[in-house]
Each structure stands twice: as C-alpha cells, then as structure tokens.
Design an enzyme around this catalytic site. Sequence first.
Site, PDB file in Angstrom:
ATOM      1  N   SER A  60      45.744  41.501  44.973  1.00 22.89           N
ATOM      2  CA  SER A  60      44.306  41.764  45.079  1.00 22.89           C
ATOM      3  C   SER A  60      43.997  42.720  46.247  1.00 22.89           C
ATOM      4  O   SER A  60      44.440  43.859  46.239  1.00 22.89           O
ATOM      5  CB  SER A  60      43.548  40.443  45.203  1.00 22.89           C
ATOM      6  OG  SER A  60      42.194  40.610  44.883  1.00 22.89           O
ATOM      7  N   ASP A 249      42.989  40.871  33.416  1.00 19.33           N
ATOM      8  CA  ASP A 249      42.233  40.980  34.665  1.00 19.33           C
ATOM      9  C   ASP A 249      41.266  42.156  34.565  1.00 19.33           C
ATOM     10  O   ASP A 249      41.680  43.266  34.228  1.00 19.33           O
ATOM     11  CB  ASP A 249      43.207  41.195  35.833  1.00 19.33           C
ATOM     12  CG  ASP A 249      42.487  41.377  37.168  1.00 19.33           C
ATOM     13  OD1 ASP A 249      41.342  40.921  37.290  1.00 19.33           O
ATOM     14  OD2 ASP A 249      43.093  41.962  38.083  1.00 19.33           O
ATOM     15  N   CYS A 252      40.710  44.019  39.026  1.00 13.49           N
ATOM     16  CA  CYS A 252      41.733  44.985  39.464  1.00 13.49           C
ATOM     17  C   CYS A 252      42.625  45.270  38.267  1.00 13.49           C
ATOM     18  O   CYS A 252      43.832  45.031  38.288  1.00 13.49           O
ATOM     19  CB  CYS A 252      42.547  44.438  40.631  1.00 13.49           C
ATOM     20  SG  CYS A 252      41.627  44.258  42.171  1.00 13.49           S
ATOM     21  N   HIS A 306      44.218  37.950  36.710  1.00  9.24           N
ATOM     22  CA  HIS A 306      44.343  38.485  38.066  1.00  9.24           C
ATOM     23  C   HIS A 306      45.512  37.861  38.822  1.00  9.24           C
ATOM     24  O   HIS A 306      46.184  38.524  39.600  1.00  9.24           O
ATOM     25  CB  HIS A 306      43.031  38.218  38.812  1.00  9.24           C
ATOM     26  CG  HIS A 306      42.932  38.856  40.156  1.00  9.24           C
ATOM     27  ND1 HIS A 306      42.831  40.214  40.333  1.00  9.24           N
ATOM     28  CD2 HIS A 306      42.906  38.321  41.403  1.00  9.24           C
ATOM     29  CE1 HIS A 306      42.733  40.492  41.631  1.00  9.24           C
ATOM     30  NE2 HIS A 306      42.790  39.349  42.296  1.00  9.24           N
TER      31      HIS A 306
END
Length: 342
Positions: A60, A249, A252, A306
């Site tokens: 992240s 996700d 990102c 994610h």
Amino acid sequence: ASNLLYVDQPTGTGFSYSTDLRDIRHDEDGVSNDLYDFIQAFFAEHPQYARNDFFITGESYAGHYIPAFATRVHRGNKAKEGIHINLKGFAIGDGLTNPAIQYKAYPDYAFEMGIIKKATRNRLNKVLVPACELAIKLCGTNGKTSCVAAYVACNLIFSDIMLHAGDTNYYDIRKKCEGSLCYDFSNMEKFLNQKSVRDSLGVGKIHFVSCSTEVYMAMLVDWMRNLEVGIPALLEDGINLLIYAGEYDLICNWLGNSRWVHALEWSGKNEFTSSLEVPFVVDGSEAGLLKSYGPLSFLKVHDAGHMVPMDQPKAALEMLKKWTNGSLSESRAQKENLVAEM
C-alpha cells in the site's frame, strides 16, 4: 524460509512512538533515515544476521516507503556507512508509487471492472484526470503546499468513482465496505492492546491503533510525490524488484501498477515490455500472471484484493519464497525456450 522483521513506521504508527513531536515525519527522507538508523542499530545488536541476504517488503503506502528505504540502504552501502547491509531486493504489494500514472488508471480500471459506465470514464478522463496531472507536476518530488493541493485534486477522481460504487469495498471490489477501514480488525486491536501482550513486547502503555490520524495528516505533503524516480538506479545495480497486485483491488489497482512499471526508464525497459506474460502456478493451478526480465518482476495475483497475503496466503508465500531464492522467473525462461523451439 527467512527471518522476518516487522517495523511499525513511521514514528507514531502502531507501537512506534516518541515523546518529541519533532520526530513525526513529513517526507521520505525523514522516514528512510529513521529506518536506516534502526536497521543499523539492529545489526549492531544482532551481528549474526548482518551477513544474510536482505530484502525489503511492504504494501500500500509502502509504495513510497520501500523505494526510499532501498535507495537509502544502497547509498549507505556505496558510501561505506556503518554496517554493510546485504541488500538483494525490494518488493511492493498493491502500492502507491507513481501517482501521476496510477491516478490516471482509476477510470480505466473502474470501467473495465463494471464499476462505472463508459460516459463516466470519458468525463473523468476529459476533466478530472488532466487537472490531477497538472497538480502533480506542480508538486514534483519535493513540493509542499502544492502537493497537498494535488492530493485534493487527484482524489476527486477516486471520490467520483466511489459515488458510483456505493458501498463497494475499494480494497476488494467483490466485497462490501464495513466500518471506517472497510474491514473489521477489532480482534487484532483487542489482542495487541492486552496488558500481557504490551508487556511482552516492551511497549509500556502505548495504545495500538490500526491507522494513525496524526501520521496520516503529517504525510499528506508526501502522498502525491513520485517515488519511482530512484528505482532505475537500483535496477541498474542488480537490485531485484518485485511488484505484485491483487486483481480485485481498486485503490492501488494492478492496472495502474502495471503501467508505471512498464513506463520505468532503465536499460532493460524494451526487453521487459516485450517479454512474455506467463502463468504463476501454485499447486498445479494458475495463481497469477507473471512478467519479468532481469531484476524486474510484475505479478498480477488472481482472486485477491488489496491484501494479497490475507486473501491468497499460499500463493503469497510461494511468491516470496521463489522471489527471494531467485526462482520466480524460471517458469518464464522455460516458457520462452518452449516458444523459441516451436
């Protein structure tokens, strides 16, 4: 497979604290210097580990932290600062590294995944994306107020998409968002905040929280800066880089990550771009799609959001084991040989 060292950072995150407000960091120079000081102190205390291969990983927002720390370690090694750190590679999972490219990918990813309609994608690409790109240019790599302005301008793209997404979990679009973090981590927080746990960790009365508002606000000036800039030099010196992302996700997403990786200006760019995408196989099943050349690898992980290790623990472990022992790209080489023979 390896020794693991987890670090709550920057200062103010998790159990990491200081009584001096000046220790709260606002940029990657401060963050990476603190991490470098920490790892130097760790190896001084535990010299038996200093000769081991050293890999830096994170996910992240670590798309910012990891390249900065890898660059700091490499610079320290070249300048013969302190204890030599045997840096072999760095890996980023579902990270934010090059905001200009990644924010531009939001409308395309959201459209491809059926979150927004074509008209919405076209509107975003015509109005909000250019405004975001301009704001990021003004931010550059070391702006301050202009970087906060870029954060506001660019996140209008994400906010617009989420108006159409409703209660979709932006960390995993297959799920609903529940709670402030879209996941319920209350059991983890209860466990970590037990007195017996805090005592065994030696953290005193520090209260663990999943997200630090203080650190978040302090790092707003850092958010839109491009941390891809130091990566080519690391690749040229043979430091391995693995970028991986779960296919579901949004925040990102794999598309934005793939685009900035392909845009990297380094000596192997053309070869990486033209290399074959091959299946990443775990237990006889395709767990993802892998592309690699030399020190650079990109892996799109199937059936994951994610947090790839949480969603696909077996595939994530296999990925890291193969990457750290240098065998991740073997299947790619075998596939290319097969194509050549055919």
